[in-house]
Write a protein that holds these residues in place. Sequence first.
Motif, PDB file in Angstrom:
ATOM      1  N   CYS A 242       0.982  -1.208   0.267  1.00 41.22           N
ATOM      2  CA  CYS A 242       0.043  -0.470  -0.025  1.00 41.22           C
ATOM      3  C   CYS A 242       1.031   1.193  -0.092  1.00 41.22           C
ATOM      4  N   ASN A 243       0.858   1.756  -1.026  1.00 37.24           N
ATOM      5  CA  ASN A 243       1.493   3.393  -0.961  1.00 37.24           C
ATOM      6  C   ASN A 243       1.513   4.396  -2.969  1.00 37.24           C
ATOM      7  N   SER A 244       2.223   4.730  -2.765  1.00 38.05           N
ATOM      8  CA  SER A 244       1.445   5.625  -3.824  1.00 38.05           C
ATOM      9  C   SER A 244       1.426   5.697  -5.014  1.00 38.05           C
ATOM     10  N   GLU A 245       2.529   4.194  -5.341  1.00 37.76           N
ATOM     11  CA  GLU A 245       2.924   4.483  -6.577  1.00 37.76           C
ATOM     12  C   GLU A 245       1.547   3.254  -6.827  1.00 37.76           C
ATOM     13  N   MET A 247      -1.633   3.522  -5.099  1.00 35.21           N
ATOM     14  CA  MET A 247      -3.118   4.084  -5.127  1.00 35.21           C
ATOM     15  C   MET A 247      -2.938   5.050  -6.475  1.00 35.21           C
ATOM     16  N   SER A 248      -1.994   5.267  -7.273  1.00 39.51           N
ATOM     17  CA  SER A 248      -1.809   5.733  -8.334  1.00 39.51           C
ATOM     18  C   SER A 248      -2.549   5.278  -9.657  1.00 39.51           C
ATOM     19  N   GLY A 272      -1.467   8.545   4.450  1.00 39.00           N
ATOM     20  CA  GLY A 272       0.184   9.396   3.522  1.00 39.00           C
ATOM     21  C   GLY A 272      -0.502   8.893   1.911  1.00 39.00           C
ATOM     22  N   TRP A 273      -0.488   7.887   1.784  1.00 37.63           N
ATOM     23  CA  TRP A 273      -0.677   7.980   0.205  1.00 37.63           C
ATOM     24  C   TRP A 273      -1.683   8.459  -0.552  1.00 37.63           C
ATOM     25  N   HIS A 274      -2.755   9.139   0.051  1.00 38.63           N
ATOM     26  CA  HIS A 274      -3.686   9.541  -0.678  1.00 38.63           C
ATOM     27  C   HIS A 274      -3.280  10.724  -0.679  1.00 38.63           C
ATOM     28  N   SER A 276       0.180  12.032  -1.134  1.00 33.38           N
ATOM     29  CA  SER A 276       1.112  12.588  -1.420  1.00 33.38           C
ATOM     30  C   SER A 276       1.799  13.481  -2.270  1.00 33.38           C
ATOM     31  N   GLU A 278       3.626  12.617  -4.698  1.00 35.72           N
ATOM     32  CA  GLU A 278       3.794  11.516  -5.708  1.00 35.72           C
ATOM     33  C   GLU A 278       2.975  10.830  -6.265  1.00 35.72           C
ATOM     34  N   LEU A 279       1.017  11.700  -5.934  1.00 31.78           N
ATOM     35  CA  LEU A 279       0.627  11.258  -5.932  1.00 31.78           C
ATOM     36  C   LEU A 279      -0.082  11.479  -7.680  1.00 31.78           C
TER      37      LEU A 279
END
Length: 353
Positions: A242-245, A247-248, A272-274, A276, A278-279
Amino acid sequence: MAAAIVVRADYTSLELRRFARRCSDADQVRRLMAVALILDGGSRSEAAKMAGVTLQIVRDWVLRFNDGGPDGLATRKAPGRASILNDAQRARLAEMVETGPIPAAHGVVRWRLCDLAQWLWDEFQLSITRHTLGRELRAMGYRKLSARPRHRGQKPDDIAIFKKKFAARLAQIRRNLPKGTPVELWWQDEARIGQQTKLTRRWAKRGTRPSAPKDQRRSSAWLFGAICPAEGKAAGIVMPRCNSEAMSMHLEEIAFHIAPGAHAVLILDQAGWHGSAELIVPANITLMPLPPRCPELNPVENLWQFMRDNWLSNRIYKSYDDIVDHCCFAWNRLVDQPWRIMSIGLRQWAHGS
């Protein structure tokens, strides 16, 4: 012998028989046909013989017909015993159930029927059995339900404020879109599915404790899910972490399911990844974060519970690939049931009447 009661004459026997043909209550049909026979000039004895009852019962039917017409002959539920509790006592009982016990004062952390029965005796000197008290609580609309966790840092007014301002925030997003753009309301969340499954309730004999398989290994996957309850649509992916990548990639999947020319407002928590940097957010999606520590506002939480209870729990997953296969199976099964998405996901405060 008392004189026969005159039957009201504003209904004809033909009208009563027509009413009986449309009626699904068999006992009411029998009463209607007996009264119709009387209106046709038949005797009360003939009506009683046809219906298989006594003359006194036919007399009672005539009284009910005179008072309420055909509807007065409908089968009525027996009133049963009068309630032991009066309105004031029920109101105080409801207040105690809603507020819950005070451990230091009541000696328990949750109400049992025996505790509430003891409280009624202490408060009103009223003796009541557990079974009777259980019937009273069910009649008041209470059931024994599983409680969901609430974060200790949740502010009590956050949920009410979010709901109150939701329509205005949605209207502001609409104003920033080209005129006439349809707006879809989506909800998003993630669930960790792994070998450490929970054990759900199951039917079993009273007095026994049923068993279920429980794994001690810790392989897991993340199921990213989003639903549009108003349309019965869903978009999901299974990822190893579960991370920004991840989520993207999920946002790309959601964007694919949005109707052509429409714009989606995606409601999600403040992980946090929602948020970010980087999103990568597609152009046809606007993110709307929920208040912190308020997961009960997100209907996808209820969706996870339904999927775990029915499809994902009480299992032994052989490997990571087995977890992914079961996640895909469960999600695709949900997608094939748009009525289920609507039933679980629709919220009155968000979607209106």
